[in-house]
Scaffold this active site. Structure first.
Site, PDB file in Angstrom:
ATOM      1  N   HIS A 162     -53.828 -40.980 -26.325  1.00 27.98           N
ATOM      2  CA  HIS A 162     -53.228 -41.505 -27.562  1.00 27.98           C
ATOM      3  C   HIS A 162     -54.262 -41.585 -28.688  1.00 27.98           C
ATOM      4  O   HIS A 162     -54.143 -42.382 -29.594  1.00 27.98           O
ATOM      5  CB  HIS A 162     -52.596 -42.892 -27.344  1.00 27.98           C
ATOM      6  N   SER A 282     -67.753 -28.915 -50.087  1.00 31.38           N
ATOM      7  CA  SER A 282     -66.626 -29.189 -50.974  1.00 31.38           C
ATOM      8  C   SER A 282     -67.036 -28.779 -52.381  1.00 31.38           C
ATOM      9  O   SER A 282     -68.201 -28.914 -52.758  1.00 31.38           O
ATOM     10  CB  SER A 282     -66.296 -30.686 -50.936  1.00 31.38           C
TER      11      SER A 282
END
Ligand code: ARG
Length: 489
Positions: A162, A282
């Site tokens: 999970h 970026s």
């Protein structure tokens, strides 16, 4: 598109004027099936060989045809073959080009053959070449992962369920899990390869009255056997479904490895770091070091999946026999190989630039509660029923949560108050190294269990590589076909 659209397959049956150029151009597959040029030439060479050996055409005619096919093949490989756009597909384009080069004898090539069985052969030859290549590449990647697992035995990290910290494992165990997923995906490629058969001789839909020898052609493409039923053969794209499904399995496996790396390289997980050789920046944020390559591999799994779905949708509800709809198999089928092989290649190149951070792994295991199950199992070893142990450790976890401290910080005196069996000896199970070392169930994260997984991966990698090699390459098949005698011995 040239204005001519010669259409050498036209007869009086379609009328004198021919199909409207706009419709012919729109319905042509040449733009896409040019990618099958080599396959088409090798298939025609095999067909011509059979026509000579069965004396359906003369050795002399066959020689003229096959030598020219060879010349076209060499030019196509060298990138110097230029065939005009004015045909309906690669099959007609090759036949027309043969006509220009050898004249009237070209009219004998298409004896006992239809484009329906011809395209069925070309596509299978393509799948064979691509799938065998992909198997070999995935085998090499599995081997790389096995070696990497060996190198990461001492690094301990949390395993996640999970996406929550679950239990301590070695990084070797995680890497081995990636390897197993890839090896299993590659096995589906072998499934697709093993089911390929030789379709030529099916004709348009029911075979031919001419004395062809399908077994001879099949031998040229050994280990293939002739397909079983002509009507089924020309309408069948199950092999394309098997192929795109298997290729998608590989890309999905690569995509899931990629997700682990994308997640683990965030500062939130920080279990791995990427070196500059594989990180992207970026355009705005000066601090960024992004895992673009792995995100793209994951992203491309969408196309890989889409290709299977496109073929399923295409084939659903089609009548028996050939339908022109099937020409729409081209894009998904032809995209599958380069897509999957590109992904396998970049993951192989990038993985060595991913480093595990042993210190962060250790901290992740100390801070939390990942050894809770190990503690419960220590109690079980003393004869306590699992549910009782589970509840006791659960109470201990609650105590630690209240204290805002890791499980390991609770001393034996307080632990014993929760359950008498929770003594200092039992609490040793909270040491992550001890917890990992103790998990020697088959397939577990214990060091011997992981050694066995690594050994399996190495053996699987070898088996995959040799199975991939057994199917050869289109180039090797071509040499076999062009070398086959035309004369009856
Ligand atoms: N271009 C066709 C295809 O790729 C070849 C077979 C066409 N057969 C036909 N009867 N029109 O499917």
């Amino acid at each position: 598109m040239g204005g001519l659209m010669a259409g050498i397959a036209r007869t009086g049956a379609t009328g004198a004027g021919g199909m409207l150029p706009e419709l012919l151009a729109w319905s042509s597959s040449l733009q896409h099936d040019r990618a099958l040029m080599l396959e088409d030439l090798v298939g025609s060479a095999a067909h011509v060989t059979m026509l000579a050996r069965t004396r359906i055409i003369s050795v002399e005619d066959a020689r003229a045809l096959r030598d020219t096919l060879r010349a076209l093949y060499d030019e196509a490989r060298a990138g110097t073959l230029h065939v005009p756009d004015d045909e309906e597909d690669v099959h007609m384009a090759v036949e027309a080009e043969l006509g220009r080069r050898v004249g009237a004898v070209a009219a004998r090539l298409h004896t006992a053959r239809s484009r329906n069985d011809q395209v069925a052969l070309d596509l299978r030859l393509h799948v064979r070449d691509q799938a065998a290549g992909l198997v070999r590449e995935v085998a090499a990647l599995v081997e790389l992962l096995a070696g990497r697992a060996e190198a990461e035995k001492d690094v301990l990290i949390p395993a996640y369920t999970h996406r929550q910290r679950a239990q301590p494992v070695s990084a070797a165990f995680l890497v081995a899990s990636w390897g197993v997923g890839l090896a299993r995906a590659a096995e589906t490629l072998l499934f697709a390869l093993d089911r390929l058969e030789m379709p030529l001789g099916s004709g348009a839909c029911s075979g031919t009255s001419l004395p062809i020898d399908r077994a001879l052609v099949a031998r040229l493409f050994a280990p293939w056997e002739p397909t079983r039923n002509a009507l089924h053969t020309v309408g069948d794209r199950d092999f394309a479904l098997d192929w795109t499904w298997a290729a998608a399995r590989v890309v999905l496996a690569l995509g899931r490895i990629s997700t682990d790396i994308v997640d683990f390289s965030t500062s939130e997980f920080a279990l791995v770091s990427l070196d500059g050789a594989i990180a992207a920046g970026s355009s705005m944020m000066p601090q960024k070091k992004n895992p673009d390559v792995f995100e793209l591999v994951r992203g491309k799994s969408a196309r890989a999946t889409g290709n299977v779905v496109a073929l399923l949708a295409l084939m659903k509800g089609l009548a028996s026999g050939y339908s022109r709809d099937q020409q729409e198999d081209r894009l998904p089928l032809l995209e599958a190989g380069p897509l999957a092989r590109g992904c396998a290649r970049v993951v192989s190149v990038a993985l060595p630039h991913v480093r595990f951070d042993a210190e962060r792994g250790r901290r992740g295991l100390e801070e939390g509660f990942t050894q809770a199950t190990d503690l419960a199992e220590a109690l079980v070893r003393r004869g306590i029923p699992f549910r009782e142990a589970y509840k006791a450790v659960g109470a201990l976890v609650a105590m630690a949560v209240d204290a805002g401290a890791p499980l390991r910080s609770i001393d034996a005196a307080r632990a014993r108050a929760v359950h008498p069996a929770l003594d200092a000896e039992a609490l040793r199970a909270l040491d992550p190294a001890a917890a990992v070392a103790a998990k020697e169930s088959v397939g577990g994260t214990g060091p011997h269990a992981v050694d066995a997984q690594i050994a399996w991966l190495k053996a699987r990698s070898k088996a995959l590589a040799s199975a991939g090699a057994a199917h050869g390459t289109l180039e090797l098949l071509a040499e076999r076909v062009f070398a086959e005698p035309l004369e009856v011995s």
